[in-house]
Design an enzyme around this catalytic site. Structure first.
Site, mmCIF file in Angstrom:
data_model
loop_
_atom_site.group_PDB
_atom_site.id
_atom_site.type_symbol
_atom_site.label_atom_id
_atom_site.label_comp_id
_atom_site.label_asym_id
_atom_site.label_seq_id
_atom_site.Cartn_x
_atom_site.Cartn_y
_atom_site.Cartn_z
ATOM 1 N N GLY A 1 0.784 -1.227 0.000
ATOM 2 C CA GLY A 1 0.000 0.000 0.000
ATOM 3 C C GLY A 1 0.812 1.272 0.000
ATOM 4 N N LYS B 1 -19.935 37.374 10.164
ATOM 5 C CA LYS B 1 -19.955 35.961 10.528
ATOM 6 C C LYS B 1 -19.409 35.802 11.936
ATOM 7 C CE LYS B 1 -16.974 33.101 8.593
ATOM 8 N NZ LYS B 1 -16.334 32.241 7.568
#
Length: 287
Positions: free
Chosen positions: A36, A186
């Protein structure tokens, strides 16, 4: 001679940059070993200067970049310039709690070991550039966000989702050539909860362009768009440099009433509508 070397997440941008600079694209192989582990190689590389173009959109992309840098030095490149169209972990520019890492510093240090020069496109926090050695150069891609916008915007308002993005909205407006600037307020209530306070702009019957550096989950921008529709806006276009669009962000924005979502090729995907290759070429050809 300069050759462009592409990370697997930035192949279209690398090809566009090679065309802008009239440079060859180097052959690159991406593979995995049976266990892998990643392999990134540059077979037959033969150039004095390598420009690696690699958005680090995942853990694997970070590692792939480090392997490409090392492979290029091993192949004899005299200079390795690393271009980060999108720098992952760039938003984590400080330790949020005691015992946490400064993640952007950690990845910057790793990338610096294999780079003679680093360019990064419109980072969320420009301070992260100081974590590189030498300091990374910022490439401002906001002007290209005007390219895909319709020519017939009706009395447009260029709106930033918060005060910090006003500069982006102004740049897009200036490049487009006309329009008003405004922004929402915000307030972050928690790690994943944000309160949006409407702007004072009169948007009834007008087209609005919401401009930001990055759209991640789309939650903040979709809330802003819903407020705009409550005020009888005409059309709403969402535009950003980095269309990360994680999870269901694209459909979330579409459901909120966004006419179109425009992003650049710093993150290649369904929202890519403009290329940062020309602005990168300006920085690289100025040497």
């Amino acid at each position: 001679m300069t050759a462009i070397v592409s990370g697997s997440a930035s192949q279209a941008l690398s090809a566009a940059l090679a065309s802008e600079l009239d440079c060859p694209l180097a052959a690159v192989e991406y593979d995995r070993f049976p266990d892998g582990e990643l392999l990134a190689a540059v077979p037959g590389f033969d150039a004095d200067r390598a420009v690696v173009v690699a958005s680090t959109t995942s853990h694997a992309a970070h590692l792939e970049l480090l392997l490409l840098q090392d492979a290029l030095h091993e192949a004899g490149a005299e200079e390795v310039v690393t271009v980060l169209p999108y720098m992952g972990y760039a938003r984590q520019d400080r330790a949020f709690e005691s015992g946490q890492p400064i993640s952007s510093r950690a990845v910057a240090r790793a990338i610096s070991t294999g780079a003679d020069r680093v360019l990064t496109v419109s980072p969320h926090e420009e301070g992260v550039c100081e974590f590189f050695e030498p300091t990374a150069e910022v490439v401002d891609a906001a002007p290209v966000l005007a390219d895909p916008l319709p020519d017939d915007l009706a009395d447009p308002v260029f709106l930033a989702p918060d005060e910090g993005a006003v500069g982006i909205a102004e740049t897009v407006r200036d490049t487009y050539g006309s329009g008003e600037i405004d922004h929402f307020d915000k307030h972050r209530l928690s790690g994943d909860s944000v309160e949006i306070t409407p702007s004072d702009a009169d948007v009834a019957g007008r087209d609005v362009v919401v401009a930001d550096d990055i759209i991640a989950t789309g939650s903040t921008m979709s809330e802003a768009v819903e407020v705009l529709h409550d005020r009888e806006v005409a059309r709403v276009f969402a535009t950003c440099v980095h269309p990360l669009l994680a999870g269901n962000a694209y459909t979330k924005l579409a459901a909120s009433g966004v006419e179109a979502i425009y992003g650049t090729d710093t993150i290649e995907g369904p929202a890519t509508a403009a290329s940062v290759a020309p602005v990168l070429a300006e920085h690289l050809s100025a040497d």
